[in-house]
Scaffold this motif. Structure first.
Motif, PDB file in Angstrom:
ATOM      1  N   LYS A 137     -26.671  -8.800  -3.152  1.00 39.12           N
ATOM      2  CA  LYS A 137     -25.401  -8.095  -3.279  1.00 39.12           C
ATOM      3  C   LYS A 137     -24.536  -8.770  -4.334  1.00 39.12           C
ATOM      4  N   LYS A 138     -23.748  -7.967  -4.997  1.00 40.68           N
ATOM      5  CA  LYS A 138     -22.780  -8.446  -5.986  1.00 40.68           C
ATOM      6  C   LYS A 138     -21.401  -8.385  -5.345  1.00 40.68           C
ATOM      7  N   MET A 139     -20.671  -9.466  -5.453  1.00 44.47           N
ATOM      8  CA  MET A 139     -19.301  -9.500  -4.952  1.00 44.47           C
ATOM      9  C   MET A 139     -18.370  -9.231  -6.123  1.00 44.47           C
ATOM     10  N   PHE A 140     -17.781  -8.058  -6.136  1.00 40.23           N
ATOM     11  CA  PHE A 140     -16.906  -7.650  -7.224  1.00 40.23           C
ATOM     12  C   PHE A 140     -15.489  -8.159  -6.988  1.00 40.23           C
ATOM     13  N   SER A 141     -14.857  -8.592  -8.045  1.00 39.60           N
ATOM     14  CA  SER A 141     -13.445  -8.946  -8.002  1.00 39.60           C
ATOM     15  C   SER A 141     -12.657  -7.670  -7.765  1.00 39.60           C
ATOM     16  N   MET A 142     -11.735  -7.698  -6.802  1.00 37.21           N
ATOM     17  CA  MET A 142     -10.942  -6.490  -6.538  1.00 37.21           C
ATOM     18  C   MET A 142     -10.051  -6.151  -7.731  1.00 37.21           C
ATOM     19  N   LYS A 143      -9.574  -7.152  -8.447  1.00 38.92           N
ATOM     20  CA  LYS A 143      -8.758  -6.900  -9.639  1.00 38.92           C
ATOM     21  C   LYS A 143      -9.595  -6.173 -10.697  1.00 38.92           C
ATOM     22  N   LYS A 144     -10.792  -6.664 -10.930  1.00 39.40           N
ATOM     23  CA  LYS A 144     -11.689  -6.039 -11.921  1.00 39.40           C
ATOM     24  C   LYS A 144     -12.108  -4.639 -11.448  1.00 39.40           C
ATOM     25  N   LEU A 145     -12.368  -4.494 -10.148  1.00 42.17           N
ATOM     26  CA  LEU A 145     -12.733  -3.187  -9.600  1.00 42.17           C
ATOM     27  C   LEU A 145     -11.601  -2.185  -9.813  1.00 42.17           C
ATOM     28  N   ASP A 146     -10.369  -2.597  -9.576  1.00 43.18           N
ATOM     29  CA  ASP A 146      -9.220  -1.710  -9.815  1.00 43.18           C
ATOM     30  C   ASP A 146      -9.160  -1.277 -11.276  1.00 43.18           C
ATOM     31  N   GLU A 147      -9.436  -2.195 -12.198  1.00 43.74           N
ATOM     32  CA  GLU A 147      -9.445  -1.864 -13.629  1.00 43.74           C
ATOM     33  C   GLU A 147     -10.560  -0.859 -13.944  1.00 43.74           C
ATOM     34  N   ILE A 148     -11.734  -1.065 -13.363  1.00 43.44           N
ATOM     35  CA  ILE A 148     -12.876  -0.173 -13.610  1.00 43.44           C
ATOM     36  C   ILE A 148     -12.600   1.212 -13.039  1.00 43.44           C
ATOM     37  N   ILE A 149     -11.969   1.275 -11.874  1.00 46.79           N
ATOM     38  CA  ILE A 149     -11.612   2.564 -11.276  1.00 46.79           C
ATOM     39  C   ILE A 149     -10.772   3.370 -12.260  1.00 46.79           C
ATOM     40  N   GLU A 150      -9.754   2.749 -12.821  1.00 48.32           N
ATOM     41  CA  GLU A 150      -8.890   3.435 -13.788  1.00 48.32           C
ATOM     42  C   GLU A 150      -9.648   3.780 -15.070  1.00 48.32           C
ATOM     43  N   LYS A 151     -10.454   2.845 -15.557  1.00 51.06           N
ATOM     44  CA  LYS A 151     -11.209   3.033 -16.806  1.00 51.06           C
ATOM     45  C   LYS A 151     -12.194   4.200 -16.712  1.00 51.06           C
ATOM     46  N   THR A 152     -12.757   4.438 -15.513  1.00 49.47           N
ATOM     47  CA  THR A 152     -13.756   5.488 -15.352  1.00 49.47           C
ATOM     48  C   THR A 152     -13.154   6.838 -14.978  1.00 49.47           C
ATOM     49  N   GLY A 153     -11.819   6.947 -15.019  1.00 48.52           N
ATOM     50  CA  GLY A 153     -11.187   8.250 -14.816  1.00 48.52           C
ATOM     51  C   GLY A 153     -10.828   8.568 -13.382  1.00 48.52           C
ATOM     52  N   PHE A 154     -10.540   7.545 -12.600  1.00 48.77           N
ATOM     53  CA  PHE A 154     -10.095   7.747 -11.228  1.00 48.77           C
ATOM     54  C   PHE A 154      -8.690   7.199 -11.058  1.00 48.77           C
ATOM     55  N   LYS A 155      -8.036   7.683 -10.018  1.00 49.18           N
ATOM     56  CA  LYS A 155      -6.723   7.181  -9.614  1.00 49.18           C
ATOM     57  C   LYS A 155      -6.874   6.613  -8.204  1.00 49.18           C
ATOM     58  N   LEU A 156      -6.345   5.421  -8.009  1.00 44.22           N
ATOM     59  CA  LEU A 156      -6.375   4.793  -6.693  1.00 44.22           C
ATOM     60  C   LEU A 156      -5.349   5.472  -5.795  1.00 44.22           C
ATOM     61  N   LEU A 157      -5.825   6.082  -4.695  1.00 45.23           N
ATOM     62  CA  LEU A 157      -4.916   6.708  -3.735  1.00 45.23           C
ATOM     63  C   LEU A 157      -4.542   5.740  -2.619  1.00 45.23           C
ATOM     64  N   LYS A 158      -5.543   4.967  -2.174  1.00 43.40           N
ATOM     65  CA  LYS A 158      -5.273   4.036  -1.079  1.00 43.40           C
ATOM     66  C   LYS A 158      -6.332   2.943  -1.071  1.00 43.40           C
ATOM     67  N   LYS A 159      -5.884   1.742  -0.729  1.00 45.06           N
ATOM     68  CA  LYS A 159      -6.787   0.601  -0.581  1.00 45.06           C
ATOM     69  C   LYS A 159      -6.277  -0.201   0.600  1.00 45.06           C
ATOM     70  N   GLU A 160      -7.178  -0.484   1.549  1.00 43.15           N
ATOM     71  CA  GLU A 160      -6.724  -1.273   2.701  1.00 43.15           C
ATOM     72  C   GLU A 160      -7.844  -2.140   3.248  1.00 43.15           C
ATOM     73  N   LEU A 161      -7.444  -3.254   3.800  1.00 40.17           N
ATOM     74  CA  LEU A 161      -8.373  -4.158   4.459  1.00 40.17           C
ATOM     75  C   LEU A 161      -8.575  -3.666   5.877  1.00 40.17           C
ATOM     76  N   ASN A 162      -9.830  -3.537   6.278  1.00 43.71           N
ATOM     77  CA  ASN A 162     -10.149  -3.163   7.649  1.00 43.71           C
ATOM     78  C   ASN A 162     -11.062  -4.234   8.217  1.00 43.71           C
ATOM     79  N   GLU A 163     -10.661  -4.820   9.320  1.00 46.63           N
ATOM     80  CA  GLU A 163     -11.448  -5.882   9.935  1.00 46.63           C
ATOM     81  C   GLU A 163     -12.148  -5.412  11.201  1.00 46.63           C
ATOM     82  N   GLU A 164     -12.063  -4.117  11.499  1.00 45.07           N
ATOM     83  CA  GLU A 164     -12.616  -3.606  12.750  1.00 45.07           C
ATOM     84  C   GLU A 164     -13.946  -2.884  12.582  1.00 45.07           C
TER      85      GLU A 164
END
Length: 178
Positions: A137-164
């Motif tokens: 598995k590759k552990m992606f940086s969340m900062k870099k992932l957010d940049e890639i999301i925008e770069k690939t033509g997406f908009k972040l609607l929601k991001k949340e940590l779920n521990e359950e």
């Protein structure tokens, strides 16, 4: 209409036995482009972490975008390096359930996380059989992932940590931008 994909023939066989009314197709998520467009794509249990590079992640997101209708959404989750370190403080994690016991061993190899898993599955009369798996598995940086999301033509609607849900993970909901 629901269509499900996996790159593993074994996983597809198991899924087909359990869900008779869903179409299952052997397909790699890095090659996910359809003529028919979908309202939503859902990928759970850290599937994107199985991509071994940022290039594969970008390529996959671009294919997912092409497979979505205008304003379509992609729901997915990831695990992070910190989550792995918390789950495997000594490199080993055990999970004892009613019908099985699972042992996970973790180590880092060449900027990827190797996870060796042994399932001890209970059969009748307290007999067990063992199934071993090793995956990377590759552990992606969340900062870099957010940049890639925008770069690939997406908009972040929601991001949340779920521990359950199956251990701590970050859940993303992103939308195709046209």
């Amino acid at each position: 209409k629901v269509e499900a994909i996996d790159n593993s023939i074994e996983m597809l066989k198991l899924a087909k036995e359990k869900y008779k009314n869903i179409e299952f197709i052997k397909k790699d998520m890095r090659n996910l482009e359809y003529e028919e467009k979908f309202d939503a794509v859902i990928s759970v249990f850290d599937t994107l972490n199985y991509l071994n590079s940022y290039d594969d992640l970008i390529f996959s997101l671009e294919g997912i975008k092409k497979s979505l209708k205008s304003k379509g959404v992609f729901l997915f989750d990831i695990i992070t390096k910190k989550m792995l370190e918390n789950m495997f403080p000594d490199g080993i994690f055990a999970d004892d359930r009613d019908n099985m016991t699972i042992l996970w061993k973790h180590r880092e190899i060449d900027k990827l996380e190797e996870i060796s898993t042994s399932f001890f599955i209970k059969e009748e009369e307290n007999n067990y059989y063992r199934v071993d798996e090793v995956f990377m598995k590759k552990m992606f940086s969340m900062k870099k992932l957010d940049e890639i999301i925008e770069k690939t033509g997406f908009k972040l609607l929601k991001k949340e940590l779920n521990e359950e849900i199956a251990g701590p993970r970050v859940i993303y909901l992103i939308q195709r931008v046209d």
